[in-house]
Each structure stands twice: as C-alpha cells, then as structure tokens.
Design an enzyme around this catalytic site. Structure first.
Site, PDB file in Angstrom:
ATOM      1  N   TYR A  84       0.810  -1.239  -0.058  1.00  0.00           N
ATOM      2  CA  TYR A  84      -0.132   0.024   0.097  1.00  0.00           C
ATOM      3  C   TYR A  84       0.665   1.253   0.152  1.00  0.00           C
ATOM      4  O   TYR A  84       0.851   2.227  -0.828  1.00  0.00           O
ATOM      5  CB  TYR A  84      -0.924   0.089   1.245  1.00  0.00           C
ATOM      6  N   ARG A 101      -3.941   6.063  16.355  1.00  0.00           N
ATOM      7  CA  ARG A 101      -3.049   6.730  15.395  1.00  0.00           C
ATOM      8  C   ARG A 101      -3.280   7.872  14.967  1.00  0.00           C
ATOM      9  O   ARG A 101      -2.559   8.501  14.196  1.00  0.00           O
ATOM     10  CB  ARG A 101      -2.659   5.619  14.298  1.00  0.00           C
ATOM     11  N   ASP A 157     -13.184   6.525   7.981  1.00  0.00           N
ATOM     12  CA  ASP A 157     -14.370   5.602   8.140  1.00  0.00           C
ATOM     13  C   ASP A 157     -15.066   5.245   7.091  1.00  0.00           C
ATOM     14  O   ASP A 157     -16.110   6.069   6.765  1.00  0.00           O
ATOM     15  CB  ASP A 157     -15.222   6.082   9.342  1.00  0.00           C
TER      16      ASP A 157
HETATM   17  P1  NAD Z   1     -13.770   1.652  -0.094  1.00  0.00           P
HETATM   18  O1  NAD Z   1     -12.546   1.181  -0.139  1.00  0.00           O
HETATM   19  O2  NAD Z   1     -14.693   1.425   0.949  1.00  0.00           O
HETATM   20  O3  NAD Z   1     -14.416   1.565  -1.467  1.00  0.00           O
HETATM   21  C1  NAD Z   1     -13.961   1.139  -2.721  1.00  0.00           C
HETATM   22  C2  NAD Z   1     -14.650   1.234  -3.945  1.00  0.00           C
HETATM   23  O4  NAD Z   1     -13.927   1.042  -5.095  1.00  0.00           O
HETATM   24  C3  NAD Z   1     -15.889   0.189  -3.845  1.00  0.00           C
HETATM   25  O5  NAD Z   1     -17.029   0.749  -4.285  1.00  0.00           O
HETATM   26  C4  NAD Z   1     -15.485  -0.831  -4.921  1.00  0.00           C
HETATM   27  O6  NAD Z   1     -16.518  -1.314  -5.480  1.00  0.00           O
HETATM   28  C5  NAD Z   1     -14.497  -0.101  -5.877  1.00  0.00           C
HETATM   29  N1  NAD Z   1     -13.691  -0.934  -6.653  1.00  0.00           N
HETATM   30  C6  NAD Z   1     -12.829  -1.879  -6.238  1.00  0.00           C
HETATM   31  N2  NAD Z   1     -12.185  -2.473  -7.195  1.00  0.00           N
HETATM   32  C7  NAD Z   1     -12.405  -1.612  -8.479  1.00  0.00           C
HETATM   33  C8  NAD Z   1     -12.070  -1.583  -9.754  1.00  0.00           C
HETATM   34  N3  NAD Z   1     -11.023  -2.439 -10.255  1.00  0.00           N
HETATM   35  N4  NAD Z   1     -12.598  -0.645 -10.650  1.00  0.00           N
HETATM   36  C9  NAD Z   1     -13.275   0.307 -10.139  1.00  0.00           C
HETATM   37  N5  NAD Z   1     -13.646   0.456  -8.904  1.00  0.00           N
HETATM   38  C10 NAD Z   1     -13.232  -0.530  -7.897  1.00  0.00           C
HETATM   39  O7  NAD Z   1     -13.422   3.404  -0.261  1.00  0.00           O
HETATM   40  P2  NAD Z   1     -12.338   4.028   0.566  1.00  0.00           P
HETATM   41  O8  NAD Z   1     -11.901   3.430   1.830  1.00  0.00           O
HETATM   42  O9  NAD Z   1     -13.215   5.582   0.418  1.00  0.00           O
HETATM   43  O10 NAD Z   1     -11.321   4.118  -0.376  1.00  0.00           O
HETATM   44  C11 NAD Z   1     -11.001   4.846  -1.793  1.00  0.00           C
HETATM   45  C12 NAD Z   1      -9.744   5.290  -1.963  1.00  0.00           C
HETATM   46  O11 NAD Z   1      -9.246   5.974  -0.660  1.00  0.00           O
HETATM   47  C13 NAD Z   1      -8.834   4.186  -2.132  1.00  0.00           C
HETATM   48  O12 NAD Z   1      -7.807   4.496  -3.217  1.00  0.00           O
HETATM   49  C14 NAD Z   1      -7.898   4.055  -0.749  1.00  0.00           C
HETATM   50  O13 NAD Z   1      -6.778   3.411  -0.838  1.00  0.00           O
HETATM   51  C15 NAD Z   1      -7.939   5.673  -0.439  1.00  0.00           C
HETATM   52  N6  NAD Z   1      -7.665   5.885   1.074  1.00  0.00           N
HETATM   53  C16 NAD Z   1      -8.544   5.116   1.990  1.00  0.00           C
HETATM   54  C17 NAD Z   1      -8.435   5.511   2.924  1.00  0.00           C
HETATM   55  C18 NAD Z   1      -9.314   5.263   4.319  1.00  0.00           C
HETATM   56  O14 NAD Z   1      -8.980   5.165   5.481  1.00  0.00           O
HETATM   57  N7  NAD Z   1     -10.413   4.498   4.258  1.00  0.00           N
HETATM   58  C19 NAD Z   1      -7.199   6.401   3.724  1.00  0.00           C
HETATM   59  C20 NAD Z   1      -6.396   6.861   2.660  1.00  0.00           C
HETATM   60  C21 NAD Z   1      -6.542   6.380   1.343  1.00  0.00           C
END
Ligand code: NAD
Length: 248
Positions: free
Chosen positions: A150, A208, A184
């Site tokens: 990641y 954290r 969240d």
């Molecule tokens: P999530 O992970 O809950 O949802 C992810 C969405 O991505 C889902 O709707 C899923 O169907 C879709 N998805 C998965 N594979 C896919 C593909 N191949 N093509 C298109 N869509 C696809 O959402 P989140 O937690 O808001 O995360 C979104 C982004 O934010 C990600 O890149 C994640 O790494 C990043 N991020 C998340 C956090 C966190 O704490 N949640 C923190 C920093 C960054």
C-alpha cells in the site's frame, strides 16, 4: 466553491470517499459521471441530481478506452480507486504485489492516458482542468506497519501526480494528490472486522489519529471539491494531507 459547468468523472464512486465525492461535486454544481466496478453499489446514487452512473473496472484497459470514447471531454477527474494490502514484505506474494500495483497505480496511468487529451481541450477552451489522484498518508509521507504494498503504491501515485503536473502545467491542466488519514468507510470497517481482535483493531486505528477519532468522508469532501474547482487554480503537483495531524 462552485463546479458549475464542469463535467467530472470519479472512479470507485460506489461507496466510501468516491460516493461522498460524487454527491459533493454534484451539490457544487458539477455534472458527475460516477463509476465503479460494482453496479449494485452505483444504484445507491440513482436519481441523485447531477449524477450519471457508469460501470467501470479501472483494471480493464478496454473498458477505460470504451468509456473515454463515449463521454464528452472532462473538466475534472478524480482517480479514487485503490486497494489496501495488509502485511509486511514477508507476507507479500508476487500476485498481491501485482494486484496492488495494477489497481493503485497502473489504473491511474491508463485513466490519464485515456482522458488527458479531452482534459487538455477543456483546459484550453475554459482556462483550467484538474486531475485529483487518491494517495494516502501511508505513502512517501509516512511509513505504517503492515502497509508495504500500500505505502509503496501510494508513493508511486504521488510521483505520477507530480510528473503529470509538470508535463501539463503550461497548458492549465493541474494534477494533485490527496493523502487522507484514517477514514471511516466500508473498506476500513471490513479491515476492522477481519482483524483477529476487531475491538482492539478499531482502537488501534483511532489511536494513530491524534485528534482521537477517525475521519468521516465529510472531512474529505470539501478538500476534494476545492482541488477539482477553479478555487485551487494555482495549486498543482501537490500532495494535500487531510490526515487530522498524523504527519505534523
Ligand atoms: P472503499 O474502499 O470502501 O470502496 C472502494 C470502492 O472501490 C468500492 O465501491 C469498490 O467497488 C470500488 N472498486 C474496487 N475495485 C475496483 C475496480 N477495479 N475498478 C473500479 N472500482 C473498484 O472506499 P474508501 O475507503 O473511500 O477508499 C477509496 C480510496 O481511498 C482508495 O484508493 C483507498 O486506498 C484510499 N484511502 C482510503 C483511506 C481510508 O482510511 N479509508 C485512507 C487513505 C486513502
């Protein structure tokens, strides 16, 4: 902050930050194309004014090319899709690594290759266009335990963002990276639920965050809208940390 007259595409808009961004951008006046691999999740956005949904798997080059051929030129693109691999380098198989690189980085390269020509046309005619790439505080910004694939792939997103920003700065196409803290979302809840001790896992995620709480998606959306709007027209190539003070 307005997105009036802007057409904005968002990936992974079925849930979490992508879905919240689709709603926030539409509320700010944009015509939003909300995409996700999961059509059932996109149904939750059905009927929301200003949002049209399209199924798109960002790991599929043919789907990206077909969508780009079918859509009008974009004013903004938020590459939000990504996956969290849990583990150290000792737990990381080649398949895990390839999957993380493909979904977190290569998909963004493909999206940019397909949509930058149209974004440049809009930047030329409208004076600005913007790309926002989803990175993370877990990246070149800071190391976290069990986040090898990641952190490495999100660091690559930051490098990709700066390179694209440099290439197109003179043509008024901006490119920035968002680095959230712990937000969240359904996938975070999934990581908590699948931990050996979910109660402790949630406490550890909260611990954290120096503000003593997880971020909500609504903590992220004002910055996302800003970075896609002309309000940030002099901001490009930046990693914007919305991490509740983790990297102070
Ligand atoms: P999530 O992970 O809950 O949802 C992810 C969405 O991505 C889902 O709707 C899923 O169907 C879709 N998805 C998965 N594979 C896919 C593909 N191949 N093509 C298109 N869509 C696809 O959402 P989140 O937690 O808001 O995360 C979104 C982004 O934010 C990600 O890149 C994640 O790494 C990043 N991020 C998340 C956090 C966190 O704490 N949640 C923190 C920093 C960054």
């Amino acid at each position: 902050m307005t997105l009036t007259n802007k057409t904005i595409l968002i990936t992974a808009a079925g849930q979490g930050m992508g879905a919240a961004s689709a709603r926030a951008c539409a509320a700010a006046g944009a015509s939003v194309i909300a995409t996700d691999v999961n059509g059932d999740l996109l149904d939750n956005l059905a009927g929301v004014a200003g949002i049209e949904t399209r199924v798109l798997d960002v790991t599929k080059a043919d789907q990206i090319a077909a969508l780009a051929a079918d859509l009008p030129d974009l004013d903004g693109m938020f590459n939000c899709a990504g996956v969290v691999h849990h583990g150290t380098v000792l737990d990381l198989t080649d398949d895990d690594w390839d999957f993380a690189v493909n979904l977190n980085v290569t998909s963004m390269v493909r999206m940019c290759r397909a949509f930058v020509p149209g974004l440049l046309r809009r930047a030329d005619s409208q004076g600005s266009a913007a790309i926002l790439n989803m990175a993370s505080m877990a990246s070149s910004e800071k190391g976290f335990v069990n986040r090898t694939a990641y952190g490495a792939t999100k660091a690559a997103v930051i490098g990709l963002t700066k390179a694209i920003a440099a290439d197109f700065v003179a043509q008024n196409l901006r490119c920035n990276a968002l680095c959230p803290g712990t937000v969240d979302t359904p996938s975070l809840q999934g990581r908590i639920a699948s931990a050996p001790d979910p109660v402790q896992a949630e406490k550890d995620f909260i611990a954290r965050q120096p503000m003593g709480r997880l971020a909500t998606v609504d903590d992220m959306t004002p910055t996302i809208v800003h970075l896609l709007s002309d309000g940030s027209r002099f901001v490009t190539g930046q990693t914007v940390l919305v991490d509740g003070g983790v990297t102070i």
